[in-house]
Design a protein around this motif. Structure first.
Motif, PDB file in Angstrom:
ATOM      1  N   THR A 261       0.827  -1.217   0.000  1.00 23.85           N
ATOM      2  CA  THR A 261       0.000   0.000   0.000  1.00 23.85           C
ATOM      3  C   THR A 261       0.856   1.260   0.000  1.00 23.85           C
ATOM      4  O   THR A 261       0.365   2.353   0.280  1.00 23.85           O
ATOM      5  N   HIS A 262       2.123   1.120  -0.329  1.00 25.51           N
ATOM      6  CA  HIS A 262       2.987   2.293  -0.430  1.00 25.51           C
ATOM      7  C   HIS A 262       2.541   3.172  -1.585  1.00 25.51           C
ATOM      8  O   HIS A 262       2.258   2.690  -2.687  1.00 25.51           O
ATOM      9  N   ILE A 263       2.471   4.483  -1.335  1.00 27.76           N
ATOM     10  CA  ILE A 263       2.434   5.461  -2.415  1.00 27.76           C
ATOM     11  C   ILE A 263       3.798   6.157  -2.399  1.00 27.76           C
ATOM     12  O   ILE A 263       4.635   5.883  -1.532  1.00 27.76           O
ATOM     13  N   ILE A 264       4.014   7.042  -3.321  1.00 27.77           N
ATOM     14  CA  ILE A 264       5.364   7.559  -3.496  1.00 27.77           C
ATOM     15  C   ILE A 264       5.851   8.338  -2.272  1.00 27.77           C
ATOM     16  O   ILE A 264       7.035   8.301  -1.928  1.00 27.77           O
ATOM     17  N   THR A 265       4.936   9.023  -1.571  1.00 26.38           N
ATOM     18  CA  THR A 265       5.368   9.802  -0.409  1.00 26.38           C
ATOM     19  C   THR A 265       5.620   8.915   0.822  1.00 26.38           C
ATOM     20  O   THR A 265       6.525   9.195   1.607  1.00 26.38           O
ATOM     21  N   THR A 266       4.839   7.847   1.013  1.00 20.54           N
ATOM     22  CA  THR A 266       5.132   6.939   2.129  1.00 20.54           C
ATOM     23  C   THR A 266       6.416   6.156   1.853  1.00 20.54           C
ATOM     24  O   THR A 266       7.151   5.822   2.780  1.00 20.54           O
ATOM     25  N   LEU A 279      18.394   8.859  -1.523  1.00 23.61           N
ATOM     26  CA  LEU A 279      17.289   8.268  -2.273  1.00 23.61           C
ATOM     27  C   LEU A 279      15.965   8.972  -1.950  1.00 23.61           C
ATOM     28  O   LEU A 279      15.150   9.203  -2.851  1.00 23.61           O
ATOM     29  N   ALA A 280      15.752   9.305  -0.671  1.00 25.93           N
ATOM     30  CA  ALA A 280      14.513  10.001  -0.290  1.00 25.93           C
ATOM     31  C   ALA A 280      14.427  11.364  -0.970  1.00 25.93           C
ATOM     32  O   ALA A 280      13.350  11.760  -1.447  1.00 25.93           O
ATOM     33  N   SER A 281      15.541  12.080  -1.052  1.00 24.91           N
ATOM     34  CA  SER A 281      15.543  13.383  -1.704  1.00 24.91           C
ATOM     35  C   SER A 281      15.308  13.243  -3.200  1.00 24.91           C
ATOM     36  O   SER A 281      14.663  14.096  -3.815  1.00 24.91           O
ATOM     37  N   ALA A 282      15.832  12.168  -3.791  1.00 25.11           N
ATOM     38  CA  ALA A 282      15.589  11.932  -5.217  1.00 25.11           C
ATOM     39  C   ALA A 282      14.099  11.714  -5.472  1.00 25.11           C
ATOM     40  O   ALA A 282      13.544  12.237  -6.450  1.00 25.11           O
ATOM     41  N   ILE A 283      13.440  10.963  -4.590  1.00 20.33           N
ATOM     42  CA  ILE A 283      11.993  10.761  -4.731  1.00 20.33           C
ATOM     43  C   ILE A 283      11.251  12.081  -4.566  1.00 20.33           C
ATOM     44  O   ILE A 283      10.340  12.403  -5.331  1.00 20.33           O
ATOM     45  N   GLY A 284      11.653  12.870  -3.558  1.00 23.33           N
ATOM     46  CA  GLY A 284      11.005  14.162  -3.337  1.00 23.33           C
ATOM     47  C   GLY A 284      11.149  15.100  -4.523  1.00 23.33           C
ATOM     48  O   GLY A 284      10.205  15.788  -4.908  1.00 23.33           O
ATOM     49  N   LEU A 285      12.347  15.113  -5.121  1.00 23.74           N
ATOM     50  CA  LEU A 285      12.565  15.964  -6.287  1.00 23.74           C
ATOM     51  C   LEU A 285      11.738  15.481  -7.477  1.00 23.74           C
ATOM     52  O   LEU A 285      11.190  16.287  -8.245  1.00 23.74           O
TER      53      LEU A 285
END
Length: 308
Positions: A261-266, A279-285
């Motif tokens: 049930t992960h979405i991109i922000t979780t 990696l978290a910052s890459a997703i945020g960007l």
């Protein structure tokens, strides 16, 4: 004439001096807010964007080398990424459409004058005053497989024979979090649409009724075109909000079971908990880029619709 021109030339520097002092005064009043926004908003954003291109691990900050686009490639190559992308689309669309439809119906009902309308409005708008994380915790108990009220009601209604493992089954868990988000977000649409409906002239509706237009004709030919701009802007704001809204999912499932049930922000939150800020910052960007492109195309489409 020469005296007047000489006076005008003498007054010009005074006007420029007054305008300069006026501008400096305005800037002085705005300076604290500008500094605050830059320091607490734009500076962290720039730092986060910089982390996306470095091997930035919280548990080893002795070396944070530049890795270019490797973090983005790692995210895109992760086997979990297709599941996360699909869940994100399902989360946004599955939450947005029911919120819009139910919120619209509630707004239409609350537009009419009836006894205790203010009480009903307060009850409808109350969920928006509650924390999303708290709503998630509430629905986590409601969807509990052993003593949750949802299973109890379904069994009493004869719809199921045995309790369903709502938060342990991937498909049921996604349904549960979307139901919780729909309940939470209906209020936003109800508030925005009700405010827009107040601007629809009653005289126009009365004239249409006299001409023989029924309720459905009035709705689709008068009300919706009249508030179309508000509807489109509300949908845009809500898409951005839902896309960036991990609170309910994190409170109910933390992305489980098994990350289904992960979405991109979780998913981004999970990486931060692991200490992998690169990696978290890459997703945020990537999230910022996706929303920027979506908003650009959406606003272009809105402009074309408004012209027609």
């Amino acid at each position: 004439m020469s005296g007047l021109s000489h006076g005008a030339r003498a007054a010009a520097p005074r006007r420029r001096s007054f305008a300069r002092r006026h501008a400096l005064t305005i800037l002085a009043f705005l300076a604290p807010a500008i500094v605050f926004v830059c320091w607490f908003t734009y500076w962290p954003m720039l730092q986060g964007a910089r982390m996306a291109f470095h091997d930035w691990n919280l548990w080893d900050l002795t070396s944070t080398p530049w890795v270019g686009f490797r973090n983005f490639a790692t995210v895109l190559g992760d086997p979990v990424f297709p599941v996360v992308a699909g869940n994100t689309i399902l989360w946004v669309v599955g939450s947005l459409v029911p919120q819009l439809l139910i919120g619209f119906l509630i707004a239409l009902a609350l537009r009419r004058r009836f006894r205790f309308r203010g009480v009903y409005q307060a009850l409808v708008f109350f969920p928006w005053a509650v924390s999303g994380f708290l709503i998630g915790m509430l629905f986590r108990w409601m969807f509990n497989a052993e003593f949750g009220v949802v299973n109890d009601l379904l069994m009493k209604a004869g719809l199921i024979d045995a309790p369903l493992p709502w938060l342990a089954d991937p498909k049921l868990a996604m349904i549960a979090v979307i139901v919780a988000n729909v309940w939470y977000g209906v209020t936003f649409f109800a508030i925005m649409i009700l405010a827009a409906l107040q601007s629809v002239p009653d005289e126009v509706l009365e004239a249409a009724s006299i001409d023989g237009a029924g309720k459905a004709r009035q709705l689709f030919s008068i009300i919706i075109p009249y508030i179309a701009t508000t509807l489109l802007l509300t949908v845009l704001l809500r898409v951005i909000w839902i896309f960036n809204f991990p609170d309910i999912i994190w409170a109910m499932t933390r992305g489980g079971p098994a990350g289904q049930t992960h979405i991109i922000t979780t998913w981004m939150i999970e990486y931060t908990q692991q200490g992998n800020y690169g990696l978290a910052s890459a997703i945020g960007l990537a999230v910022m880029a996706i929303l920027f492109v979506f908003c650009a195309f959406y606003l272009m489409a809105m402009r074309r619709v408004s012209r027609t």
